[in-house]
Scaffold this motif. Structure first.
Motif, PDB file in Angstrom:
ATOM      1  N   ILE A  20       0.840  -1.202   0.000  1.00  0.00           N
ATOM      2  CA  ILE A  20       0.000   0.000   0.000  1.00  0.00           C
ATOM      3  C   ILE A  20       0.874   1.251   0.000  1.00  0.00           C
ATOM      4  O   ILE A  20       0.604   2.221  -0.725  1.00  0.00           O
ATOM      5  CB  ILE A  20      -0.943  -0.012   1.216  1.00  0.00           C
ATOM      6  CG1 ILE A  20      -1.914  -1.192   1.134  1.00  0.00           C
ATOM      7  CG2 ILE A  20      -1.718   1.298   1.317  1.00  0.00           C
ATOM      8  CD1 ILE A  20      -2.737  -1.416   2.381  1.00  0.00           C
ATOM      9  N   ALA A  21       1.931   1.231   0.805  1.00  0.00           N
ATOM     10  CA  ALA A  21       2.837   2.372   0.860  1.00  0.00           C
ATOM     11  C   ALA A  21       3.528   2.597  -0.481  1.00  0.00           C
ATOM     12  O   ALA A  21       3.735   3.745  -0.896  1.00  0.00           O
ATOM     13  CB  ALA A  21       3.876   2.167   1.959  1.00  0.00           C
ATOM     14  N   ASN A  22       3.896   1.508  -1.176  1.00  0.00           N
ATOM     15  CA  ASN A  22       4.511   1.654  -2.501  1.00  0.00           C
ATOM     16  C   ASN A  22       3.570   2.365  -3.471  1.00  0.00           C
ATOM     17  O   ASN A  22       3.980   3.258  -4.222  1.00  0.00           O
ATOM     18  CB  ASN A  22       4.874   0.281  -3.060  1.00  0.00           C
ATOM     19  CG  ASN A  22       6.081  -0.329  -2.375  1.00  0.00           C
ATOM     20  OD1 ASN A  22       6.841   0.348  -1.700  1.00  0.00           O
ATOM     21  ND2 ASN A  22       6.242  -1.635  -2.540  1.00  0.00           N
ATOM     22  N   ASP A  23       2.291   1.964  -3.466  1.00  0.00           N
ATOM     23  CA  ASP A  23       1.315   2.600  -4.359  1.00  0.00           C
ATOM     24  C   ASP A  23       1.117   4.069  -4.010  1.00  0.00           C
ATOM     25  O   ASP A  23       1.029   4.927  -4.891  1.00  0.00           O
ATOM     26  CB  ASP A  23      -0.025   1.858  -4.277  1.00  0.00           C
ATOM     27  CG  ASP A  23       0.048   0.455  -4.857  1.00  0.00           C
ATOM     28  OD1 ASP A  23       1.026   0.165  -5.571  1.00  0.00           O
ATOM     29  OD2 ASP A  23      -0.856  -0.357  -4.581  1.00  0.00           O
ATOM     30  N   PRO A  31       5.271   8.579 -11.370  1.00  0.00           N
ATOM     31  CA  PRO A  31       5.456   7.323 -10.628  1.00  0.00           C
ATOM     32  C   PRO A  31       6.748   6.591 -10.947  1.00  0.00           C
ATOM     33  O   PRO A  31       7.219   5.806 -10.139  1.00  0.00           O
ATOM     34  CB  PRO A  31       4.244   6.493 -11.051  1.00  0.00           C
ATOM     35  CG  PRO A  31       3.814   7.070 -12.355  1.00  0.00           C
ATOM     36  CD  PRO A  31       4.133   8.525 -12.294  1.00  0.00           C
ATOM     37  N   HIS A  32       7.327   6.838 -12.112  1.00  0.00           N
ATOM     38  CA  HIS A  32       8.511   6.077 -12.501  1.00  0.00           C
ATOM     39  C   HIS A  32       9.814   6.818 -12.198  1.00  0.00           C
ATOM     40  O   HIS A  32      10.884   6.295 -12.477  1.00  0.00           O
ATOM     41  CB  HIS A  32       8.441   5.729 -13.989  1.00  0.00           C
ATOM     42  CG  HIS A  32       7.179   5.014 -14.371  1.00  0.00           C
ATOM     43  ND1 HIS A  32       6.865   3.765 -13.893  1.00  0.00           N
ATOM     44  CD2 HIS A  32       6.131   5.402 -15.149  1.00  0.00           C
ATOM     45  CE1 HIS A  32       5.688   3.389 -14.387  1.00  0.00           C
ATOM     46  NE2 HIS A  32       5.222   4.360 -15.142  1.00  0.00           N
ATOM     47  N   ALA A  33       9.700   8.026 -11.657  1.00  0.00           N
ATOM     48  CA  ALA A  33      10.907   8.818 -11.393  1.00  0.00           C
ATOM     49  C   ALA A  33      11.181   8.985  -9.908  1.00  0.00           C
ATOM     50  O   ALA A  33      12.105   9.681  -9.530  1.00  0.00           O
ATOM     51  CB  ALA A  33      10.769  10.199 -12.041  1.00  0.00           C
ATOM     52  N   PRO A  52       0.071   8.514 -14.217  1.00  0.00           N
ATOM     53  CA  PRO A  52       0.330   7.354 -13.363  1.00  0.00           C
ATOM     54  C   PRO A  52       0.049   6.034 -14.057  1.00  0.00           C
ATOM     55  O   PRO A  52      -0.949   5.884 -14.740  1.00  0.00           O
ATOM     56  CB  PRO A  52      -0.620   7.587 -12.184  1.00  0.00           C
ATOM     57  CG  PRO A  52      -0.940   9.045 -12.214  1.00  0.00           C
ATOM     58  CD  PRO A  52      -0.887   9.438 -13.645  1.00  0.00           C
ATOM     59  N   TYR A  53       0.981   5.061 -13.875  1.00  0.00           N
ATOM     60  CA  TYR A  53       0.759   3.676 -14.245  1.00  0.00           C
ATOM     61  C   TYR A  53       0.380   3.520 -15.718  1.00  0.00           C
ATOM     62  O   TYR A  53      -0.456   2.718 -16.078  1.00  0.00           O
ATOM     63  CB  TYR A  53      -0.328   3.048 -13.373  1.00  0.00           C
ATOM     64  CG  TYR A  53      -0.088   3.252 -11.922  1.00  0.00           C
ATOM     65  CD1 TYR A  53       0.833   2.460 -11.237  1.00  0.00           C
ATOM     66  CD2 TYR A  53      -0.725   4.256 -11.220  1.00  0.00           C
ATOM     67  CE1 TYR A  53       1.078   2.655  -9.886  1.00  0.00           C
ATOM     68  CE2 TYR A  53      -0.475   4.454  -9.868  1.00  0.00           C
ATOM     69  CZ  TYR A  53       0.417   3.656  -9.212  1.00  0.00           C
ATOM     70  OH  TYR A  53       0.658   3.845  -7.891  1.00  0.00           O
ATOM     71  N   GLY A  54       0.992   4.314 -16.586  1.00  0.00           N
ATOM     72  CA  GLY A  54       0.789   4.134 -18.012  1.00  0.00           C
ATOM     73  C   GLY A  54      -0.476   4.737 -18.566  1.00  0.00           C
ATOM     74  O   GLY A  54      -0.820   4.498 -19.725  1.00  0.00           O
ATOM     75  N   MET A  55      -1.197   5.554 -17.801  1.00  0.00           N
ATOM     76  CA  MET A  55      -2.394   6.197 -18.325  1.00  0.00           C
ATOM     77  C   MET A  55      -1.992   7.242 -19.357  1.00  0.00           C
ATOM     78  O   MET A  55      -0.908   7.806 -19.310  1.00  0.00           O
ATOM     79  CB  MET A  55      -3.177   6.865 -17.183  1.00  0.00           C
ATOM     80  CG  MET A  55      -3.729   5.882 -16.170  1.00  0.00           C
ATOM     81  SD  MET A  55      -4.434   6.722 -14.750  1.00  0.00           S
ATOM     82  CE  MET A  55      -5.748   7.641 -15.538  1.00  0.00           C
ATOM     83  N   PRO A  56      -2.857   7.546 -20.354  1.00  0.00           N
ATOM     84  CA  PRO A  56      -2.491   8.525 -21.374  1.00  0.00           C
ATOM     85  C   PRO A  56      -2.273   9.904 -20.776  1.00  0.00           C
ATOM     86  O   PRO A  56      -2.974  10.310 -19.865  1.00  0.00           O
ATOM     87  CB  PRO A  56      -3.692   8.512 -22.331  1.00  0.00           C
ATOM     88  CG  PRO A  56      -4.769   7.771 -21.636  1.00  0.00           C
ATOM     89  CD  PRO A  56      -4.160   6.953 -20.556  1.00  0.00           C
TER      90      PRO A  56
END
Length: 301
Positions: free
Chosen positions: A143-146, A156-158, A258-262
């Protein structure tokens, strides 16, 4: 959301994502204060435990025939001091657990605004997973990771999870160390307090050595708890700042989606492709007088 002039949806207010987030600092400030109080309480606990360790060491020397002045009152005084320190720390631990669960659930609700539908667990699990046996060893970390990824202003990827991972590893090591020490202590105590316990001199010496070792291991666990408390304090401040920074950005400036959304169009203009409801995209209308201008029929505005 009412449409803006020209038929396009109005942009969300600057500094507040759609749906809003709770950025009040009351709970996070309370947590920082509680962790600040927990550190001296842990130091007091460590001093009290080291007092017991010293008394048991003197008892071990006496069993070995060394000239040591040790009385039963010395042992009782050391036990009383540790009991007082343990009561203070236990009260702080209960307060931290309650406030932490409330704060963590709020983080999860805020993160849902930043990355809707992209979390593995509900907000109920954000609070309840800490108190659920077995799964509390990994559900809270997931949960903390999300939350951490969704709250990153850079996307989210940086985001680096060094502080988050360091705190979690330290916390788990402290819990396991404390559980192992408590298990060993309870076994030895049950043995010593049994009605048929009539040890020989060598067996008594062995039991005192075991107790001495258990106390040393418990002191190690207390030191790890101190490190976990420091990292938890830094974590509370860091994630609070991240969510404030993330909420201050308009959606198109909050890093990669986030998470690959456009990624939304930053200028608010419709992206190329089919028009609304599958209708063909209309080409832009050139200014009057240029080739391609479609004039209205005669008699119309």
């Amino acid at each position: 959301m009412p449409p803006a002039p020209g038929g396009y949806p109005a942009a969300p207010p600057m500094g507040m994502p759609t749906g809003g987030v709770d950025l009040r600092r009351g709970i996070s400030t309370t947590l920082v204060t509680l962790f600040g109080l927990a550190l001296p309480a842990l130091i007091f606990l460590l001093v009290a435990r080291s007092g017991q360790y010293g008394v048991i060491g003197d008892m071990l020397d006496a069993v070995e025939g060394k000239s040591v002045s040790i009385t039963e009152d010395d042992l009782n005084d050391a036990d009383d001091l540790f009991t007082a320190a343990q009561v203070i720390y236990s009260l702080l631990t209960v307060a931290i657990a309650v406030v932490w669960a409330i704060w963590f659930r709020r983080l999860r609700l805020n993160a849902e605004v930043f990355a809707p539908g992209q979390h593995r667990f509900s907000s109920g699990w954000a609070a309840g997973s800490w108190f659920t046996p077995v799964v509390n060893l990994w559900f809270p970390k997931q949960i903390a990771n999300d939350i951490w990824r969704a709250s990153s202003p850079q996307g989210p990827h940086a985001v680096s999870r060094g502080l988050l991972n360091g705190w979690w590893v330290t916390w788990i090591v402290a819990l396991v160390s404390n559980a192992v020490g408590g298990f060993r202590y309870n076994i030895l105590r049950a043995k010593v307090e049994s009605d048929d316990y009539t040890p020989s001199r060598s067996e008594a010496k062995s039991d005192i050595e075991s107790l001495h070792s258990i106390l040393a291991f418990d002191m190690f666990a207390i030191v790890i708890f101190m490190a976990a408390a420091v990292l938890a304090l830094l974590l509370v401040r860091q994630i609070t700042t991240m969510q404030e920074q993330r909420a201050s950005l308009p959606p198109q400036m909050a890093g990669p989606a986030p998470y690959g959304m456009p990624v939304p169009n930053p200028y608010g203009s419709p992206a190329p492709g089919p028009g609304p409801y599958g209708a063909p995209q209309m080409p832009p209308t050139p200014p009057p007088g240029q080739p391609g201008q479609q004039y209205p029929p005669y008699g119309q505005g």
